[in-house]
Design an enzyme around this catalytic site. Structure first.
Site, PDB file in Angstrom:
ATOM      1  N   LYS A   1      -4.517  -4.121   8.120  1.00  0.00           N
ATOM      2  CA  LYS A   1      -3.503  -4.459   8.947  1.00  0.00           C
ATOM      3  C   LYS A   1      -3.739  -5.445  10.090  1.00  0.00           C
ATOM      4  O   LYS A   1      -4.878  -5.002  10.693  1.00  0.00           O
ATOM      5  CB  LYS A   1      -2.428  -3.325   9.394  1.00  0.00           C
ATOM      6  CG  LYS A   1      -1.762  -2.473   8.343  1.00  0.00           C
ATOM      7  CD  LYS A   1      -1.069  -1.602   9.231  1.00  0.00           C
ATOM      8  CE  LYS A   1      -0.287  -0.723   8.055  1.00  0.00           C
ATOM      9  NZ  LYS A   1       0.936  -1.161   7.439  1.00  0.00           N
TER      10      LYS A   1
ATOM     11  N   ARG B   1       2.442   5.460  -1.554  1.00  0.00           N
ATOM     12  CA  ARG B   1       2.862   5.698  -2.702  1.00  0.00           C
ATOM     13  C   ARG B   1       2.007   6.473  -3.719  1.00  0.00           C
ATOM     14  O   ARG B   1       2.222   7.201  -4.790  1.00  0.00           O
ATOM     15  CB  ARG B   1       3.719   4.488  -3.424  1.00  0.00           C
ATOM     16  CG  ARG B   1       2.406   3.267  -3.554  1.00  0.00           C
ATOM     17  CD  ARG B   1       3.024   2.116  -3.757  1.00  0.00           C
ATOM     18  NE  ARG B   1       3.676   1.179  -2.549  1.00  0.00           N
ATOM     19  CZ  ARG B   1       4.343   0.291  -2.511  1.00  0.00           C
ATOM     20  NH1 ARG B   1       4.343  -0.498  -3.421  1.00  0.00           N
ATOM     21  NH2 ARG B   1       4.902  -0.096  -1.319  1.00  0.00           N
TER      22      ARG B   1
HETATM   23  N1  BES Z   1       3.083   2.802   6.508  1.00  0.00           N
HETATM   24  C1  BES Z   1       3.631   1.443   5.878  1.00  0.00           C
HETATM   25  C2  BES Z   1       5.154   1.104   6.088  1.00  0.00           C
HETATM   26  C3  BES Z   1       5.479   0.981   7.376  1.00  0.00           C
HETATM   27  C4  BES Z   1       5.732  -0.187   8.148  1.00  0.00           C
HETATM   28  C5  BES Z   1       6.067   2.044   8.176  1.00  0.00           C
HETATM   29  C6  BES Z   1       6.480  -0.410   9.236  1.00  0.00           C
HETATM   30  C7  BES Z   1       6.614   1.892   9.218  1.00  0.00           C
HETATM   31  C8  BES Z   1       6.769   0.495   9.736  1.00  0.00           C
HETATM   32  C9  BES Z   1       2.913   1.380   4.438  1.00  0.00           C
HETATM   33  O1  BES Z   1       1.835   2.039   4.165  1.00  0.00           O
HETATM   34  C10 BES Z   1       2.677  -0.207   4.169  1.00  0.00           C
HETATM   35  O2  BES Z   1       1.712  -0.577   4.958  1.00  0.00           O
HETATM   36  N2  BES Z   1       3.592  -0.683   3.376  1.00  0.00           N
HETATM   37  C11 BES Z   1       3.384  -1.968   2.911  1.00  0.00           C
HETATM   38  C12 BES Z   1       3.167  -2.250   1.458  1.00  0.00           C
HETATM   39  C13 BES Z   1       2.822  -3.550   0.931  1.00  0.00           C
HETATM   40  C14 BES Z   1       1.479  -3.647   1.255  1.00  0.00           C
HETATM   41  C15 BES Z   1       3.440  -3.712  -0.766  1.00  0.00           C
HETATM   42  C16 BES Z   1       4.301  -2.997   3.492  1.00  0.00           C
HETATM   43  O3  BES Z   1       5.561  -2.439   3.956  1.00  0.00           O
HETATM   44  O4  BES Z   1       4.133  -4.079   3.999  1.00  0.00           O
HETATM   45 ZN    ZN Z   2      -0.047   1.316   4.490  1.00  0.00          ZN
END
Ligand code: BES
Ligand code: ZN
Ligand code: ZN
Length: 475
Positions: free
Chosen positions: A251, A325
């Site tokens: 990230k 997931r």
């Molecule tokens: N934990 C994150 C989702 C999230 C984002 C929670 C903001 C709380 C606040 C999750 O694991 C994630 O990173 N999801 C990605 C998915 C993508 C790579 C398909 C996302 O939401 O960008």
């Molecule tokens: Zn994530």
């Protein structure tokens, strides 16, 4: 903060609720003059020093909104707490109002201050509730029930707010064990060896690069009932990423902060089990916590890896940040074996859900329309906001992979809160598809500003909604 009952006005100050912002008719001249001079029209709070009355305006919303009283009380208690006043009295009218007042007070007075050397003292220590219409005993029972659930919520908030250097998977598992002991829950903590024996290839992959071992916690609550009586069985599954760095699909810095909150689903499940046990609800409830940390390193799982989940489906990894997931896939398969009447997962799963519904609402997903609507009503009753996001087969197709059964990210970024929910459905037993709900709490679980009864940071989202849903099943 203590909430007590009293049939007469007690305490140093009276909190007067202005329902629909209407001023009471029986004001004294001095009160009228003070309100007049401050140009007070029932908006927010106003303190009349001479008669020791603290007026609290309750907003009247023209659209359905459950939190007018809760929010007003949370705000009022914050303001009174800064005065040099230790006790206050409030006159309440209905049971629902009493419940909302207690929640506003108890949830509104939590702040995460553990690491501050100077804490904000709240001087207000006791609030007396009185009513001409309600029995004292009924008020006392409402107070007790609200105290139980608010205690669970505030404890869960504290756990989620705890920094990731402390709140590791092992820490959460130990914490779950201690709560289980206090509340009379059964608690099994499974380590990596067990995950391997269960062939949880997706869950294990996510945890690979972390210095901290993953754990799966299974909490259960089985109240005693007369022989032959069958209780509804509810199984809850929580995403417990104690940190989500994104893994090798790292990230960017701005998005990584707050990811200590990626354990909010698992922590909420823990709080729900504690509340259900302490309330003595007549339902069999299980909680499955999938605890892991998503990190980088030479041993990390990678985009291009192909994982085999517990239910034998193969998953092509194209983004290691879609890790929740993967952990939930194996937990949902494990949970399916318990053959529940309702299977509900709670997860901070997608940023897309926050884009769709905003910070404050939970995304409700699943294949059973009535179940989604029932849940949404229960959430509203309990003071939580939500929106139903509809599944459709076109979004499901976005998970098709050329090299495996499924891909862990969709081929389009549109609708990805829904497609992530549909991905989870692939790991729920076919026989349970109509009994399953997915709750994406990525928005409300952790907000970097105070809102309503919620402080900066963790809110404990999902706890009140799910407890209310369970109560509605045993009514
Ligand atoms: N934990 C994150 C989702 C999230 C984002 C929670 C903001 C709380 C606040 C999750 O694991 C994630 O990173 N999801 C990605 C998915 C993508 C790579 C398909 C996302 O939401 O960008
Ligand atoms: Zn994530
Ligand atoms: Zn995550």
């Amino acid at each position: 903060m203590k909430i007590l009952t009293s049939s007469t006005r007690k305490g140093e100050l009276e909190i007067v609720l202005l329902r629909n912002k209407k001023l009471p008719k029986n004001l004294t001249k001095a009160e009228k003059d003070t309100l007049e001079i401050q140009n007070y029209k029932g908006e927010g709070c106003c303190f009349v020093e001479t008669s020791k009355k603290f007026f609290v305006g309750i907003e009247s919303y023209s659209y359905p909104f459950p939190n007018a009283i809760r929010d007003a009380l949370a705000n009022a208690v914050g303001i009174i707490g800064k005065l040099k006043i230790k006790s206050a009295f409030i006159q309440v009218e209905t049971q629902q109002e009493a419940k909302e007042i207690c929640e506003g007070i108890l949830l509104g007075s939590y702040h995460f201050e553990t690491f501050k050397t100077k804490k904000n003292e709240n001087n207000l220590k006791e609030i007396y509730l009185g009513s001409v219409k309600l029995e004292q005993a009924s008020l006392e029972s409402i107070i007790k029930r609200t105290q139980i659930i608010s205690h669970s919520i505030n404890q869960v908030r504290e756990l989620i707010n705890t920094p990731p250097m402390i709140a590791t998977p092992k820490y959460i598992a130990d914490y779950a064990q201690s709560i289980a002991k206090e509340s009379g829950l059964e608690c099994k903590v499974y380590d990596e060896k067990f995950l391997k024996s269960e062939k949880m290839g997706a869950f294990l992959a996510v945890a690979k690069a972390s210095a901290h071992q993953p754990y799966l916690v299974h909490l259960s609550y089985k109240p005693k009932v007369a022989k032959g009586k069958k209780l509804p069985k509810i199984v809850l599954v929580g995403k417990g990423l104690t940190y989500d760095s994104g893994g090798l699909s790292l990230k960017p810095g701005d998005f990584m902060t707050t990811m200590k909150s990626d354990k909010s689903g698992a922590c909420a499940v823990l709080g729900i089990l504690e509340s259900v046990a302490n309330l003595g609800i007549k339902a069999e409830v299980h909680g499955i916590l999938g605890l892991a940390e998503n990190m980088i390193g030479g041993n990390a799982y990678k985009p291009d890896d192909i994982l085999i989940a517990r239910n034998q489906k193969s998953i092509e990894v194209r983004n290691t940040d879609a890790e929740g997931r993967l952990v939930l896939a194996d937990c949902l398969s494990f949970a399916s074996d318990l053959e529940p009447d309702f299977l509900i997962d709670l997860a901070t799963l997608t940023g897309a859900c926050v884009v769709a519904l905003g910070d404050y609402s939970t995304g409700i997903m699943g294949y059973n329309q009535k179940l989604k609507e029932d849940f949404s009503k229960a959430a509203f009753e309990a003071g939580e906001l939500s929106g139903i996001l509809p599944f459709n087969p076109y979004l499901r197709k976005l998970f098709n992979s050329e090299v495996a059964d499924l891909c862990n990210i969709p081929s389009s970024r549109y609708g990805s809160a829904i497609s992530a929910g549909m991905f989870l459905g692939e790991f729920v037993a076919e026989s349970l598809m109509q009994k399953w709900l997915h709750l994406d709490i990525a928005g409300p679980a952790y907000v970097e500003k105070a809102w309503g009864v919620n402080p900066f940071g963790a809110s404990g989202a999902g706890i009140r909604a799910v407890v209310q849903f369970i109560i509605n099943q045993v009514k």
